[in-house]
Design a protein around this motif. Structure first.
Motif, PDB file in Angstrom:
ATOM      1  N   ALA A 195      10.340  -1.400  -4.150  1.00 20.06           N
ATOM      2  CA  ALA A 195      10.188  -1.724  -6.097  1.00 20.06           C
ATOM      3  C   ALA A 195       8.675  -2.881  -5.180  1.00 20.06           C
ATOM      4  CB  ALA A 195      11.618  -2.600  -6.417  1.00 20.06           C
ATOM      5  N   LYS A 196       8.531  -3.459  -4.613  1.00 21.89           N
ATOM      6  CA  LYS A 196       7.930  -4.599  -4.776  1.00 21.89           C
ATOM      7  C   LYS A 196       6.394  -3.287  -3.625  1.00 21.89           C
ATOM      8  CE  LYS A 196       9.488  -7.293  -0.809  1.00 21.89           C
ATOM      9  NZ  LYS A 196       9.564  -8.402   0.055  1.00 21.89           N
ATOM     10  N   VAL A 197       7.210  -1.989  -3.050  1.00 21.42           N
ATOM     11  CA  VAL A 197       6.023  -1.576  -3.127  1.00 21.42           C
ATOM     12  C   VAL A 197       5.478  -0.182  -3.248  1.00 21.42           C
ATOM     13  CG1 VAL A 197       5.081   0.903  -1.411  1.00 21.42           C
ATOM     14  CG2 VAL A 197       6.861  -1.017  -0.272  1.00 21.42           C
ATOM     15  N   ILE A 198       6.098  -0.205  -4.979  1.00 21.29           N
ATOM     16  CA  ILE A 198       5.830   0.488  -5.810  1.00 21.29           C
ATOM     17  C   ILE A 198       4.799  -0.443  -6.916  1.00 21.29           C
ATOM     18  CG2 ILE A 198       6.741   1.388  -8.648  1.00 21.29           C
ATOM     19  CD1 ILE A 198       9.046   2.474  -6.759  1.00 21.29           C
ATOM     20  N   VAL A 199       4.811  -1.780  -7.066  1.00 25.05           N
ATOM     21  CA  VAL A 199       4.172  -2.531  -8.016  1.00 25.05           C
ATOM     22  C   VAL A 199       3.189  -2.687  -7.246  1.00 25.05           C
ATOM     23  CG1 VAL A 199       4.286  -4.972  -8.863  1.00 25.05           C
ATOM     24  CG2 VAL A 199       6.386  -3.825  -8.759  1.00 25.05           C
ATOM     25  N   ALA A 200       3.263  -3.404  -5.444  1.00 27.03           N
ATOM     26  CA  ALA A 200       1.439  -3.180  -4.399  1.00 27.03           C
ATOM     27  C   ALA A 200       0.564  -2.285  -4.907  1.00 27.03           C
ATOM     28  CB  ALA A 200       2.508  -4.296  -3.451  1.00 27.03           C
ATOM     29  N   TYR A 201       1.349  -1.109  -4.486  1.00 25.32           N
ATOM     30  CA  TYR A 201       1.005   0.149  -4.568  1.00 25.32           C
ATOM     31  C   TYR A 201      -0.443   0.162  -6.127  1.00 25.32           C
ATOM     32  CZ  TYR A 201      -1.028   4.856  -3.789  1.00 25.32           C
ATOM     33  OH  TYR A 201      -2.551   6.194  -3.455  1.00 25.32           O
ATOM     34  N   ARG A 202       0.483   0.003  -7.453  1.00 26.56           N
ATOM     35  CA  ARG A 202       0.106   0.403  -8.793  1.00 26.56           C
ATOM     36  C   ARG A 202      -1.300  -0.470  -8.766  1.00 26.56           C
ATOM     37  NH1 ARG A 202       4.658  -1.312 -12.865  1.00 26.56           N
ATOM     38  NH2 ARG A 202       3.855  -3.171 -11.978  1.00 26.56           N
ATOM     39  N   GLU A 203      -0.652  -2.235  -8.133  1.00 23.37           N
ATOM     40  CA  GLU A 203      -2.062  -3.083  -8.710  1.00 23.37           C
ATOM     41  C   GLU A 203      -3.580  -3.229  -7.663  1.00 23.37           C
ATOM     42  OE1 GLU A 203      -0.059  -6.420  -7.376  1.00 23.37           O
ATOM     43  OE2 GLU A 203       1.195  -6.929  -9.147  1.00 23.37           O
ATOM     44  N   GLN A 204      -3.200  -1.980  -6.495  1.00 25.27           N
ATOM     45  CA  GLN A 204      -4.526  -1.227  -5.376  1.00 25.27           C
ATOM     46  C   GLN A 204      -4.885  -0.907  -6.369  1.00 25.27           C
ATOM     47  OE1 GLN A 204      -3.664  -1.144  -1.596  1.00 25.27           O
ATOM     48  NE2 GLN A 204      -2.653  -3.101  -1.196  1.00 25.27           N
ATOM     49  N   HIS A 205      -4.452   0.381  -6.998  1.00 25.34           N
ATOM     50  CA  HIS A 205      -4.946   2.177  -6.364  1.00 25.34           C
ATOM     51  C   HIS A 205      -5.135   2.262  -8.115  1.00 25.34           C
ATOM     52  CE1 HIS A 205      -5.074   2.605  -2.636  1.00 25.34           C
ATOM     53  NE2 HIS A 205      -4.055   2.026  -2.530  1.00 25.34           N
ATOM     54  N   GLY A 206      -4.362   1.472  -9.474  1.00 25.51           N
ATOM     55  CA  GLY A 206      -4.075   1.494 -10.832  1.00 25.51           C
ATOM     56  C   GLY A 206      -2.711   2.292 -10.788  1.00 25.51           C
TER      57      GLY A 206
END
Length: 231
Positions: A192-203
Motif C-alpha cells: 500500500a505504501k508503494v502504491i501511494v508513493a508511486y501515485r504521488e510521483q507519477h499521477g
C-alpha cells in the motif's frame, strides 16, 4: 468311594445303608428339578434375544430405505411376522425429505454458514470476514485463501449455497490512502505504501497494468487484484 459316602451319611445323619441308597438316588433328582427353571429361562431368553435382533435388523432396513413408523409416539409397535404385505405398507410411510431455502452465498452470515458440515463458529467467522473485507468473490477457489479451508469443505459450502460470482465493493486506487488500501486482503501494508508513493510521483493510475510499472509487483498479483480496483 461309595463306601465312604455310606459311612459319612451313617456317621453324620444316622442313615441306614438302605436310607443312604435312597438319599443318593433322590439328591440328583432334586438338583435337576431345582436347576430346570433356570436352564429353561436361559433357553427362552436366548431365543427371545435372537428374535429381537432379527426384528431390529428389519426395522433398520426399513429406516435405511426411507420408511418410518406411522405412529411416532412408539417407535416399536409392529411385529413383522404377524403382518401381511398390505398391513406392512399401511404401517410405514416414506419419509419426506425436508427442503431448505437456497441462499446466495453473499447473503449468508456466520451463523447460517455453520449448517455446512465441517464449518464451526470460528471458521464461519473467518469466511465472512474474508468475504466482506475483500468485497465479494468472483471465483469459488478464493475461499481456499481462508485459513483452515480445505477443498472438501469448499465443495460442501456450495452444496448449501448458491454461488453468484461478482464483486460488490471496489477499492478506489487513486483516492484511497495507505490505511484504506492495506485493509484489503490482497494488499499488504508495504504494498500500500508503494502504491501511494508511486501515485504521488507519477499521477493517478488509469488501468490495472499501470501497477506493473512498479517492479516488485507481478502479473499474477495484479490479475488477482484487478477485479477489486476502481479507477
Amino acid at each position: 468311594m461309595k463306601s465312604r459316602l455310606f459311612y459319612f451319611l451313617k456317621s453324620y445323619f444316622g442313615f441306614t445303608r438302605r436310607e443312604s441308597r435312597g438319599f443318593i438316588l433322590v439328591v440328583p433328582s432334586l438338583i435337576l428339578l431345582y436347576a430346570a427353571p433356570s436352564v429353561y429361562g436361559l433357553m427362552i431368553k436366548k431365543k427371545s434375544d435372537k428374535q429381537f435382533d432379527l426384528y431390529m435388523e428389519r426395522v433398520d432396513s426399513l429406516i435405511q430405505a426411507g420408511f418410518t413408523p406411522f405412529d411416532k409416539k412408539s417407535p416399536i409397535q409392529v411385529h413383522f411376522g404377524n403382518l401381511d404385505s398390505t398391513k406392512r405398507k399401511s404401517s410405514f410411510q416414506p419419509v419426506k425429505k425436508s427442503e431448505l431455502n437456497t441462499l446466495d452465498f453473499n447473503e449468508a452470515d456466520s451463523i447460517v454458514l455453520q449448517i455446512v458440515p465441517g464449518i464451526g463458529a470460528t471458521m464461519a467467522g473467518r469466511i465472512i470476514k474474508f468475504r466482506d473485507n475483500i468485497g465479494g468473490i468472483y471465483e469459488k477457489d478464493q475461499l481456499l485463501e481462508v485459513y483452515g479451508m480445505t477443498p472438501e469443505v469448499l465443495d460442501r459450502v456450495f452444496e448449501y449455497f448458491v454461488f453468484k460470482p461478482g464483486v460488490i465493493r471496489k477499492l478506489s486506487i487513486n483516492d484511497s490512502d495507505i490505511s484504506a488500501l492495506a485493509k484489503h486482503p490482497y494488499i499488504s501494508y508495504g504494498a500500500a505504501k508503494v502504491i501511494v508513493a508511486y501515485r504521488e510521483q507519477h499521477g493517478n493510475y488509469t488501468k490495472a497494468e499501470d501497477l506493473l510499472k512498479i517492479k516488485i509487483f507481478n502479473q499474477e498479483w495484479v490479475s488477482r487484484l484487478e477485479p477489486y480496483l476502481e479507477f
